[in-house]
Scaffold this motif. Structure first.
Motif, PDB file in Angstrom:
ATOM      1  N   LEU A 153       0.914  -1.227  -0.001  1.00 16.49           N
ATOM      2  CA  LEU A 153      -0.046   0.103   0.082  1.00 16.49           C
ATOM      3  C   LEU A 153       0.923   1.302   0.017  1.00 16.49           C
ATOM      4  N   LEU A 154       0.576   2.138  -0.964  1.00 13.91           N
ATOM      5  CA  LEU A 154       1.200   3.348  -0.954  1.00 13.91           C
ATOM      6  C   LEU A 154       0.496   4.377  -0.526  1.00 13.91           C
ATOM      7  N   TYR A 155       0.806   5.382   0.512  1.00 10.80           N
ATOM      8  CA  TYR A 155      -0.253   6.013   1.302  1.00 10.80           C
ATOM      9  C   TYR A 155       0.391   7.478   1.575  1.00 10.80           C
ATOM     10  N   SER A 156      -0.308   8.299   1.981  1.00  7.26           N
ATOM     11  CA  SER A 156       0.375   9.600   2.346  1.00  7.26           C
ATOM     12  C   SER A 156      -0.177  10.299   3.792  1.00  7.26           C
ATOM     13  N   VAL A 157       0.474  10.798   4.506  1.00  5.97           N
ATOM     14  CA  VAL A 157       0.041  11.259   5.792  1.00  5.97           C
ATOM     15  C   VAL A 157       0.064  12.825   5.898  1.00  5.97           C
TER      16      VAL A 157
END
Length: 713
Positions: free
Chosen positions: A162-166
């Protein structure tokens, strides 16, 4: 909802009758006035509150001003008669289970879910459609105050990563990470200084993203955003080793945004110069990358039209575009024979295309019909297969998929119905419910209708009006909350809001005006409300208010207005132009200094809608409506509650600070002009539920008091 049912769940709550309170303008904190005066195009422009532009983190005087304003506003809001009612009822209404639209990768389905009052929505996955939900990310564990949010996320093609941003504290900056789905462990380090970026996988090996150079110390939330470039990050490596894919150093104002096709064959790079959907388009053939590296090929040159890739079948790429079609059409091009040019697949029709996707051997094309959603399944040759049926006036979204999909998921909701998530079988045309919220009210107790009214120049403008069914049937004029935006080609469509529902439960009406400047009717509607035509936006909104009064929807002293961002500008401008028309207003995170908006962060992008402050013709238009510069002294103004946040790096809070100081410096009558400044929050996205509830209760109670709305009436 019946009146006796309205009181269920709030037994024992005592609401002081409105008449018993005196909530007139309090004594404001003193604000120092500086001596800044500039001569611009022959006119002297005083800017006595320019010092309030400084970041609150870096200037103790600004920090002290914020503290004093919040202390005054908090004390005032605490005394509002209906504050407790709205706090409790909004909390109750918020407390329902809700879900995001699933994304299928490999055999897994990924989606967000919220049990009701969680500050942030965790991310789950299922192995198979009917598998048990597995918690993958819980952002509620990231910060004690709940203000760190999960932003964008994209599963890898096989669903293993999973590629995700914060997003922290509401800022537009993002920290990008990769997670191993099986182990829950992070792969590699953080990727930083990412903003206004897509996230797309390149196979399973890495991803592409857009970033800006690291800002100077202390400039994170105010420095102009320039030199956006596209990079490739190889999993497991440090960000310092990322490969530059595309940049425009000779045109630092250019935005560069990249994505990949569902089959992983093509990278598509869109470049723009502002907020307008006018793009140059370039391609990278990822199959040839080993041989040629990041070989970037031009596809569309010139910043003239919108081009958005839908999908591809091998070398044939499908796009939506408004080239020679102001309401958009769908075209294709074969990259094995690009010299043959574009083929029209779905021609322009009378309604604008709002979105399109490729699912299996079909296109799903979404339209806006008088600002409400419709959608159709078509073949890849543009032949109609069927319409997707929706339950009345509302908004549909989703419809993601790929050329090898047999299913898609979408949401549908309206003013009186939160989103239900559906699974759609493309072959059979059957929609089945994936997730449906259970809510603490009966949607059928509210009536959604659409009316049309004439603006000042005779333009026909649509408006949604929502009320309790008993009020609509009786024809009673009730306090009304009118909302608008009017800019940047953004369409306002029916959507569910807990705060608006509480307002209507309390006996008020809600109205949404689809004024010019938006995209509800395509390019002409947008053009009709920007730059030299911006006054049309204000005229449309004022005409909406006059219509609500003349039609007996609201009494003359019962109209409140609300808008955020460009809509905050709207509220400030019309309060100056027609202070007699409105009883109260909420200007949220607004663009209030139209002579200096291009000095900070993303402000430089907005010249497409507003014009250039350094060009005399544009400056004179901006000067004529800028909320900060057109306050009318010695005039009775509506009660105004300005809302902003200390970490808003989209519309920096200095806009709201200066505007509020200028309001408070004038004699504007008995009604108050206050500012509410949230901490650890930004332009709106990522705001934790508890902060959202508190703000909604404050704003609702303020507007209710000054329009005469009393939940106990």
């Amino acid at each position: 909802m019946k009146r006796f049912a309205l009181m269920a769940g709030i037994a024992g709550l005592v609401v002081t009758p409105i008449a018993a309170q005196d909530m007139s303008a309090p004594d404001y904190p003193e604000t120092r006035e500086g001596d800044v005066v500039e001569t611009i195009f022959g006119e002297e422009i005083a800017d006595p509150f320019r010092w309030l532009e400084d970041d609150v983190r870096n200037n103790p005087e600004v920090a002290a001003w914020v503290e004093a304003q919040n202390e005054l506003t908090d004390a005032y809001l605490e005394e509002l008669p209906a504050r407790g009612w709205f706090q409790e009822r909004i909390s109750e209404l918020y407390n329902f289970e809700r879900f995001g639209i699933p994304v299928a990768r490999g055999d897994r389905y990924f989606y967000t879910g919220n049990s009701g009052l969680q500050n942030q929505s965790p991310l789950y996955y299922r192995d198979g459609l009917t598998g048990e939900p597995q918690l993958l990310i819980d952002p509620n564990e990231w910060a004690d105050d709940g203000a760190t949010a999960l932003a964008g996320w994209v599963p890898s093609p096989d669903g293993s990563k999973l590629l995700y941003s914060v997003q922290d504290g509401g800022s537009d900056w993002r920290i990008v990470r990769v997670l191993d789905v099986e182990t829950g462990e992070q792969i590699g380090g953080d990727v930083r200084w990412v903003k206004f970026s897509g996230l797309s996988w390149v196979g399973e090996e890495g991803f592409i993203y857009s970033r800006f150079p690291e800002p100077g110390e202390g400039e994170d939330f105010q420095a102009l955003n320039l030199d956006q470039s596209v990079y490739f990050h190889d999993l497991g490596t440090d960000q310092s080793e990322d490969q530059l894919v595309f940049a425009t150093p000779d045109a630092p104002e250019q935005n560069n945004f990249a994505g990949t096709s569902d089959d992983g064959r093509w990278m598509v790079i869109q470049s723009s110069t502002g907020t307008d959907s006018r793009y140059e388009v370039r391609l990278v053939d990822l199959e040839a990358r080993d041989e040629h590296g990041w070989r970037v090929l031009p596809l569309v040159e010139g910043f003239d039209y919108s081009w958005s890739m839908i999908g591809n079948v091998g070398s044939t790429l499908y796009f939506t575009t408004n080239a020679d079609a102001p309401l958009y059409r769908i075209v294709s091009i074969d990259m094995d024979a690009p010299q043959d040019g574009w083929t029209v697949i779905v021609p322009e029709r009378d309604q604008p295309i709002a979105g399109a996707s490729m699912v299996g051997d079909n296109l799903i094309v979404e339209y806006l019909e008088d600002a409400s959603s419709s959608a159709y399944v078509m073949t890849l040759d543009g032949e109609l297969v069927r319409e997707i049926e929706f339950a009345g006036l509302g908004t549909a979204g989703g419809f993601g998929g790929s050329a090898d999909s047999t299913e898609t998921f979408y949401s549908f909701g309206s003013f009186n119905r939160p989103n239900t998530i559906y699974r759609y079988d493309v072959a059979s045309g059957e929609s089945t419910i994936f997730a449906q919220p259970e809510v603490d009210f009966d949607p059928d107790d509210f009536v959604v209708e659409q009316r049309f009214y004439e603006s000042r120049d005779g333009t026909r403008v649509p408006m949604f009006i929502v009320r309790r069914a008993d009020i609509a049937e009786s024809g009673e004029a009730v306090p009304t909350l009118l909302y608008g935006y009017g800019g940047f080609d953004i369409s306002l469509t029916p959507g569910f809001s807990v705060a608006r529902l509480a307002w209507m439960e309390a006996g008020g009406a809600f109205a949404l005006a689809n004024i010019r400047g938006g995209g509800e009717y395509g390019r002409a509607w947008h053009d009709g409300g920007r730059r030299a035509n911006k006054q049309n936006v204000f005229d449309d909104f004022i005409a909406a208010g006059e219509f609500l009064i003349s039609e007996g929807i609201t009494p003359e002293d019962g109209l409140a207005i609300q808008g955020g961002s460009n809509g905050g500008l709207l509220v400030g401008a019309v309060a100056n132009q027609r202070p007699d028309l409105f009883a109260a207003g909420n200007a949220a995170v607004g663009v209030m200094d139209m002579l200096r908006f291009d000095q900070w962060t993303a402000g430089r992008y907005w010249v497409d809608d507003y014009g250039y402050p350094d060009r005399e013709e544009d400056w004179r238009i901006l000067r004529a409506y800028s909320p900060l510069h057109n306050i009318q002294p010695d005039t009775d103004y509506p009660a105004l509650l300005v809302t902003t946040a200390d970490t808003d790096d989209r519309v920096v809070p200095g806009h709201s600070f200066k505007y509020t100081a200028a309001l408070q410096a004038e004699n504007l009558g008995e009604r108050p002009q206050l500012i509410r400044i949230e901490t650890r929050a930004g332009h709106g996205s990522g705001k934790p539920t508890d902060k959202a509830i508190e703000e909604a209760a404050d704003v609702s109670a303020f507007l209710a008091y000054w329009t005469g709305l009393n939940p106990q009436d």
